[in-house]
Design an enzyme around this catalytic site. Structure first.
Site, PDB file in Angstrom:
ATOM      1  N   SER A 140     -23.044 -22.430 176.644  1.00 41.84           N
ATOM      2  CA  SER A 140     -21.794 -21.657 176.568  1.00 41.84           C
ATOM      3  C   SER A 140     -21.979 -20.542 175.553  1.00 41.84           C
ATOM      4  CB  SER A 140     -20.652 -22.557 176.118  1.00 41.84           C
ATOM      5  OG  SER A 140     -19.511 -21.791 175.795  1.00 41.84           O
ATOM      6  N   TYR A 153     -16.636 -28.410 169.694  1.00 41.11           N
ATOM      7  CA  TYR A 153     -17.117 -27.938 171.007  1.00 41.11           C
ATOM      8  C   TYR A 153     -18.284 -26.975 170.798  1.00 41.11           C
ATOM      9  CZ  TYR A 153     -17.435 -25.779 175.587  1.00 41.11           C
ATOM     10  OH  TYR A 153     -17.919 -25.302 176.793  1.00 41.11           O
TER      11      TYR A 153
HETATM   12  P1  NDP Z   1     -14.430 -28.149 185.085  1.00 47.77           P
HETATM   13  O1  NDP Z   1     -13.484 -28.932 184.249  1.00 47.77           O
HETATM   14  O2  NDP Z   1     -13.899 -27.417 186.258  1.00 47.77           O
HETATM   15  O3  NDP Z   1     -15.634 -29.094 185.558  1.00 47.77           O
HETATM   16  C1  NDP Z   1     -16.213 -30.028 184.689  1.00 47.77           C
HETATM   17  C2  NDP Z   1     -17.035 -31.014 185.506  1.00 47.77           C
HETATM   18  O4  NDP Z   1     -17.683 -31.929 184.590  1.00 47.77           O
HETATM   19  C3  NDP Z   1     -16.181 -31.842 186.435  1.00 47.77           C
HETATM   20  O5  NDP Z   1     -16.851 -31.973 187.666  1.00 47.77           O
HETATM   21  C4  NDP Z   1     -16.103 -33.210 185.750  1.00 47.77           C
HETATM   22  O6  NDP Z   1     -16.045 -34.227 186.725  1.00 47.77           O
HETATM   23  C5  NDP Z   1     -17.466 -33.256 185.044  1.00 47.77           C
HETATM   24  N1  NDP Z   1     -17.493 -34.199 183.939  1.00 47.77           N
HETATM   25  C6  NDP Z   1     -16.785 -34.135 182.765  1.00 47.77           C
HETATM   26  N2  NDP Z   1     -17.046 -35.223 182.016  1.00 47.77           N
HETATM   27  C7  NDP Z   1     -17.919 -35.992 182.737  1.00 47.77           C
HETATM   28  C8  NDP Z   1     -18.546 -37.247 182.509  1.00 47.77           C
HETATM   29  N3  NDP Z   1     -18.327 -37.939 181.387  1.00 47.77           N
HETATM   30  N4  NDP Z   1     -19.391 -37.742 183.449  1.00 47.77           N
HETATM   31  C9  NDP Z   1     -19.621 -37.044 184.591  1.00 47.77           C
HETATM   32  N5  NDP Z   1     -19.049 -35.859 184.873  1.00 47.77           N
HETATM   33  C10 NDP Z   1     -18.204 -35.348 183.959  1.00 47.77           C
HETATM   34  O7  NDP Z   1     -15.141 -27.130 184.070  1.00 47.77           O
HETATM   35  P2  NDP Z   1     -16.331 -26.065 184.268  1.00 47.77           P
HETATM   36  O8  NDP Z   1     -16.880 -26.084 185.630  1.00 47.77           O
HETATM   37  O9  NDP Z   1     -15.849 -24.797 183.702  1.00 47.77           O
HETATM   38  O10 NDP Z   1     -17.366 -26.685 183.226  1.00 47.77           O
HETATM   39  C11 NDP Z   1     -18.681 -27.063 183.559  1.00 47.77           C
HETATM   40  C12 NDP Z   1     -19.576 -26.859 182.350  1.00 47.77           C
HETATM   41  O11 NDP Z   1     -19.543 -25.484 181.973  1.00 47.77           O
HETATM   42  C13 NDP Z   1     -19.168 -27.629 181.097  1.00 47.77           C
HETATM   43  O12 NDP Z   1     -20.349 -28.102 180.470  1.00 47.77           O
HETATM   44  C14 NDP Z   1     -18.489 -26.579 180.227  1.00 47.77           C
HETATM   45  O13 NDP Z   1     -18.589 -26.896 178.859  1.00 47.77           O
HETATM   46  C15 NDP Z   1     -19.311 -25.362 180.583  1.00 47.77           C
HETATM   47  N6  NDP Z   1     -18.695 -24.044 180.332  1.00 47.77           N
HETATM   48  C16 NDP Z   1     -17.472 -23.705 180.854  1.00 47.77           C
HETATM   49  C17 NDP Z   1     -16.946 -22.434 180.642  1.00 47.77           C
HETATM   50  C18 NDP Z   1     -15.606 -22.032 181.138  1.00 47.77           C
HETATM   51  O14 NDP Z   1     -15.005 -21.099 180.545  1.00 47.77           O
HETATM   52  N7  NDP Z   1     -15.096 -22.605 182.192  1.00 47.77           N
HETATM   53  C19 NDP Z   1     -17.718 -21.424 179.908  1.00 47.77           C
HETATM   54  C20 NDP Z   1     -18.971 -21.895 179.384  1.00 47.77           C
HETATM   55  C21 NDP Z   1     -19.443 -23.136 179.624  1.00 47.77           C
HETATM   56  P3  NDP Z   1     -15.166 -35.574 186.628  1.00 47.77           P
HETATM   57  O15 NDP Z   1     -13.931 -35.269 185.838  1.00 47.77           O
HETATM   58  O16 NDP Z   1     -14.914 -35.917 188.069  1.00 47.77           O
HETATM   59  O17 NDP Z   1     -16.074 -36.551 185.966  1.00 47.77           O
HETATM   60  C1  8X3 Z   2     -16.275 -22.232 177.360  1.00 45.65           C
HETATM   61  C2  8X3 Z   2     -16.090 -20.845 176.859  1.00 45.65           C
HETATM   62  O1  8X3 Z   2     -15.159 -19.435 174.965  1.00 45.65           O
HETATM   63  O2  8X3 Z   2     -13.776 -21.288 175.761  1.00 45.65           O
HETATM   64  O3  8X3 Z   2     -17.470 -22.761 176.924  1.00 45.65           O
HETATM   65  O4  8X3 Z   2     -15.726 -21.695 174.436  1.00 45.65           O
HETATM   66  S1  8X3 Z   2     -15.169 -20.840 175.432  1.00 45.65           S
END
Ligand code: NDP
Ligand code: 8X3
Length: 257
Positions: A140, A153
């Protein structure tokens, strides 16, 4: 024979969009997440739409034993994993260091660092035996720069950045590519999870922005994974045009849609 991508966190957001992108390119899929109904539904719909094979592999990445058992139990033909998208993760809360909830911190550490590492370790063993593979780790912008109330985080994503680099170095001898992807604000279920279902606060994060979408990230993952065998993107930071880094945004301009 079709190539195989294993995606953690495929029930939503980046993972789900990446599953669709790779299915459209003929990859077979191993999809993980905890919400089994969503996983099964996604698998069946992608199989039908793209004529590929999809294996739903539900487990909680925080559970070391469950991760090892699930990956060990993969049938031989599914063990030839070409790409791992190590993506499952979350933020919980956005509070000052002294006010943050310790339980939120524990869950982020257990998921974003420990779960991340359990999956990467198990799959890298398979790839090392195959002498090929590509691990794409989800970091991220929060792992590049700390922002106010981002504390734990940010710390977990700094750990991902460090582990990504460590894996790149240590897996070099096995011909395994390792790529870290570091997105800025992207509209998925991320903020809804972070703010524990508070839709108003979650939406505010994107006020005045045309943020990244899950499909934007899926395009980038596909680009990284489809480069020639001798080319590896080690580290890639991506934001929407209105975001310069973890802190600076220009929320005033309206972009054409
Ligand atoms: P979402 O919440 O849309 O998706 C998160 C996914 O992670 C879901 O499929 C969830 O599935 C899964 N997940 C969470 N905890 C667990 C667990 N303990 N075991 C298995 N699966 C898990 O968020 P994003 O797609 O945005 O996030 C995906 C990744 O990208 C994360 O690592 C996040 O930190 C990172 N990220 C996101 C950004 C954003 O602004 N959106 C920016 C930068 C990075 P389920 O709940 O079914 O288990
Ligand atoms: C998710 C992006 O800026 O909310 O990783 O941390 S931010």
């Amino acid at each position: 024979m079709s190539k195989i991508i294993f995606i953690t966190g495929a029930t939503s957001g980046f993972g789900k969009a990446t599953a669709e992108k790779f299915a459209a390119h003929g990859y077979d899929l191993i999809l993980n997440g905890r919400r089994t109904d969503r996983l099964n539904e996604l698998c069946r719909s992608l199989e039908k739409k793209y004529n590929i094979a999809c294996l739903a592999l539900p487990f909680d990445v925080q559970d070391e034993k469950a991760v090892a058992e699930a990956i060990d139990s993969l049938p031989g033909s599914w063990k030839k994993i070409d790409v791992l998208f190590n993506n499952a993760g979350l933020a919980l809360g956005r509070d000052y260091f002294d006010e943050a909830d310790m339980n939120d911190w524990n869950i982020m550490v257990d998921t974003n660092i420990k779960g991340f590492m359990y999956v990467a370790k198990a799959v890298s063993k398979i790839m090392a035996a195959n002498k090929q593979g590509h691990i794409i780790n989800m970091g991220s912008i929060a792992g590049k720069q700390v922002y106010e109330k981002g504390n734990m985080y940010c710390a977990t994503k700094f750990a991902v950045d460090a582990l990504n680099h460590a894996m790149r170095i240590d897996l070099l001898r096995h011909n395994i590519k390792v790529t870290g992807i570091h997105p800025g604000a992207a509209e998925t279920e991320f903020s809804l999870v972070r703010f524990k279902g508070d839709e108003g606060t979650a939406k505010k994060i994107y006020d005045g922005l045309k943020p990244l979408t899950a499909e934007d990230i899926a395009d980038v993952i596909w680009y990284c994974a489809s480069l020639p065998a001798h080319v590896c993107i080690n580290d890639l930071t991506i934001t929407c045009t209105q975001q310069a880094d973890a802190i600076y945004f220009n929320r005033n301009i309206s972009l054409p849609h």
